[in-house]
Design a protein around this motif. Structure first.
Motif, mmCIF file in Angstrom:
data_model
loop_
_atom_site.group_PDB
_atom_site.id
_atom_site.type_symbol
_atom_site.label_atom_id
_atom_site.label_comp_id
_atom_site.label_asym_id
_atom_site.label_seq_id
_atom_site.Cartn_x
_atom_site.Cartn_y
_atom_site.Cartn_z
ATOM 1 N N ILE A 1 9.137 5.400 -14.000
ATOM 2 C CA ILE A 1 10.060 5.837 -12.947
ATOM 3 C C ILE A 1 9.289 6.014 -11.647
ATOM 4 N N TYR A 2 9.750 5.351 -10.605
ATOM 5 C CA TYR A 2 9.113 5.414 -9.297
ATOM 6 C C TYR A 2 10.079 5.965 -8.259
ATOM 7 N N ASP A 3 9.595 6.909 -7.472
ATOM 8 C CA ASP A 3 10.283 7.345 -6.267
ATOM 9 C C ASP A 3 10.106 6.232 -5.239
ATOM 10 N N LEU A 4 10.844 6.270 -4.161
ATOM 11 C CA LEU A 4 10.667 5.267 -3.102
ATOM 12 C C LEU A 4 9.780 5.803 -1.980
ATOM 13 N N ASP A 5 10.314 6.691 -1.144
ATOM 14 C CA ASP A 5 9.609 7.149 0.061
ATOM 15 C C ASP A 5 8.357 7.945 -0.283
ATOM 16 N N GLY A 6 7.228 7.502 0.241
ATOM 17 C CA GLY A 6 5.963 8.179 0.002
ATOM 18 C C GLY A 6 5.331 7.803 -1.324
ATOM 19 N N THR A 7 6.000 6.963 -2.089
ATOM 20 C CA THR A 7 5.482 6.543 -3.392
ATOM 21 C C THR A 7 5.210 5.048 -3.394
ATOM 22 N N ILE A 8 6.244 4.231 -3.233
ATOM 23 C CA ILE A 8 6.012 2.789 -3.113
ATOM 24 C C ILE A 8 6.350 2.262 -1.722
ATOM 25 N N ILE A 9 7.042 3.086 -0.932
ATOM 26 C CA ILE A 9 7.411 2.671 0.434
ATOM 27 C C ILE A 9 6.914 3.718 1.427
ATOM 28 N N ASP A 10 6.274 3.250 2.484
ATOM 29 C CA ASP A 10 5.868 4.132 3.578
ATOM 30 C C ASP A 10 6.953 4.084 4.648
ATOM 31 N N SER A 11 7.775 5.119 4.660
ATOM 32 C CA SER A 11 8.853 5.223 5.655
ATOM 33 C C SER A 11 8.570 6.385 6.604
ATOM 34 N N SER A 12 7.302 6.761 6.715
ATOM 35 C CA SER A 12 6.920 7.949 7.496
ATOM 36 C C SER A 12 7.283 7.832 8.974
ATOM 37 N N HIS A 13 7.403 6.626 9.486
ATOM 38 C CA HIS A 13 7.779 6.453 10.896
ATOM 39 C C HIS A 13 9.212 6.921 11.156
ATOM 40 N N ARG A 14 10.002 7.118 10.092
ATOM 41 C CA ARG A 14 11.391 7.568 10.252
ATOM 42 C C ARG A 14 11.558 9.059 9.996
ATOM 43 N N LYS B 1 10.999 -1.748 9.210
ATOM 44 C CA LYS B 1 9.664 -1.408 9.701
ATOM 45 C C LYS B 1 8.859 -0.664 8.632
ATOM 46 N N ASP B 2 9.513 -0.305 7.525
ATOM 47 C CA ASP B 2 8.821 0.351 6.416
ATOM 48 C C ASP B 2 7.768 -0.599 5.842
ATOM 49 N N ASP B 3 6.705 -0.023 5.291
ATOM 50 C CA ASP B 3 5.640 -0.800 4.654
ATOM 51 C C ASP B 3 5.572 -0.455 3.176
ATOM 52 N N LEU B 4 4.932 -1.320 2.422
ATOM 53 C CA LEU B 4 4.702 -1.046 1.010
ATOM 54 C C LEU B 4 3.379 -0.315 0.845
ATOM 55 N N LEU B 5 3.342 0.613 -0.086
ATOM 56 C CA LEU B 5 2.137 1.382 -0.407
ATOM 57 C C LEU B 5 1.450 0.762 -1.631
ATOM 58 N N PRO B 6 0.187 1.105 -1.888
ATOM 59 C CA PRO B 6 -0.538 0.490 -3.016
ATOM 60 C C PRO B 6 0.148 0.645 -4.376
ATOM 61 N N LEU B 7 0.876 1.721 -4.589
ATOM 62 C CA LEU B 7 1.537 1.927 -5.872
ATOM 63 C C LEU B 7 2.585 0.845 -6.159
ATOM 64 N N TYR B 8 3.013 0.137 -5.115
ATOM 65 C CA TYR B 8 3.935 -0.983 -5.298
ATOM 66 C C TYR B 8 3.367 -1.988 -6.301
ATOM 67 N N TRP B 9 2.062 -2.237 -6.216
ATOM 68 C CA TRP B 9 1.441 -3.238 -7.094
ATOM 69 C C TRP B 9 1.402 -2.764 -8.540
ATOM 70 N N LYS B 10 1.348 -1.464 -8.750
ATOM 71 C CA LYS B 10 1.439 -0.901 -10.097
ATOM 72 C C LYS B 10 2.852 -1.132 -10.638
ATOM 73 N N PHE C 1 2.670 11.695 -12.218
ATOM 74 C CA PHE C 1 1.554 11.337 -11.355
ATOM 75 C C PHE C 1 1.915 11.597 -9.902
ATOM 76 N N ASN C 2 1.003 12.242 -9.193
ATOM 77 C CA ASN C 2 1.189 12.491 -7.774
ATOM 78 C C ASN C 2 0.929 11.186 -7.028
ATOM 79 N N ALA C 3 1.972 10.582 -6.519
ATOM 80 C CA ALA C 3 1.881 9.281 -5.859
ATOM 81 C C ALA C 3 1.051 9.335 -4.581
#
Length: 173
Positions: A20-33, A58-67, A159-161
């Motif tokens: 189970i993956y969260d989106l924001d701050g886990t697999i997606i960097d949406s911090s600009h919003r 404008k969101d980016d993918l975080l490294p956990l995306y590859w997991k 796991f703390n993403a």
């Protein structure tokens, strides 16, 4: 219109895990919003105002995306679980970026339940229903309250993403 993710070939796993993956701050960097109030809480009005197609893309993918990709290809049951309401542009982003999943769980429209209570309630059936009950669960999230809530369900690992992503980013530099 929801565009379908171009799903990849995948191993048929006879003993899958539920991942189970969260989106924001886990697999997606949406911090600009994100904008925070003085007390540290999320400015929800600002967030909703920035849920436009231009801002979402404008969101980016975080490294956990590859997991997540690795888990999906290995035949594990991948769940996206977010405490935000998803719009058609969120789905378009998810599919265009190749974020693989078997199920998406999001906040029902108009629901104001606290995030950790909402996620625990929405995910509970993975610990109770027969097809999932005996499968080991992995939960990735950047919110400590969500991690505690899901950990209280038992049988599984949380796991703390944020820590996971930071370790991967530091290794890359």
């Amino acid at each position: 219109m929801k565009l379908a993710t171009r799903f990849c070939e995948r191993f048929y796993n006879l003993s899958p895990r539920v991942v189970i993956y969260d989106l924001d701050g886990t697999i997606i960097d949406s911090s600009h919003r994100i904008k925070l109030h003085e007390n540290g809480s999320l400015d929800l009005d600002h967030w909703k105002a920035n849920c436009t197609k231009d801002q979402i893309f404008k969101d980016d993918l975080l490294p956990l995306y590859w997991k997540l990709v690795s888990d999906y290809k290995a035949g594990h049951y991948v769940v996206l679980c977010t405490a935000r309401e998803l719009t058609k542009y969120d789905y378009e982003y998810i599919h265009s970026m190749g974020i693989y999943y078997d199920k998406i769980i999001s906040r029902p429209k108009g629901n104001t339940t606290v995030d950790h209570v909402l996620k625990k309630s929405q995910l509970q059936y993975f610990w109770n229903l027969k097809p999932f009950k005996n499968l080991y669960k992995y939960f990735y999230d950047d919110n400590p309250n969500n991690l505690k809530a899901i950990n209280s369900l038992g049988q599984g690992s949380v796991f703390n993403a944020e820590e996971w992503n930071n370790i991967k980013l530091n290794l890359a530099n």
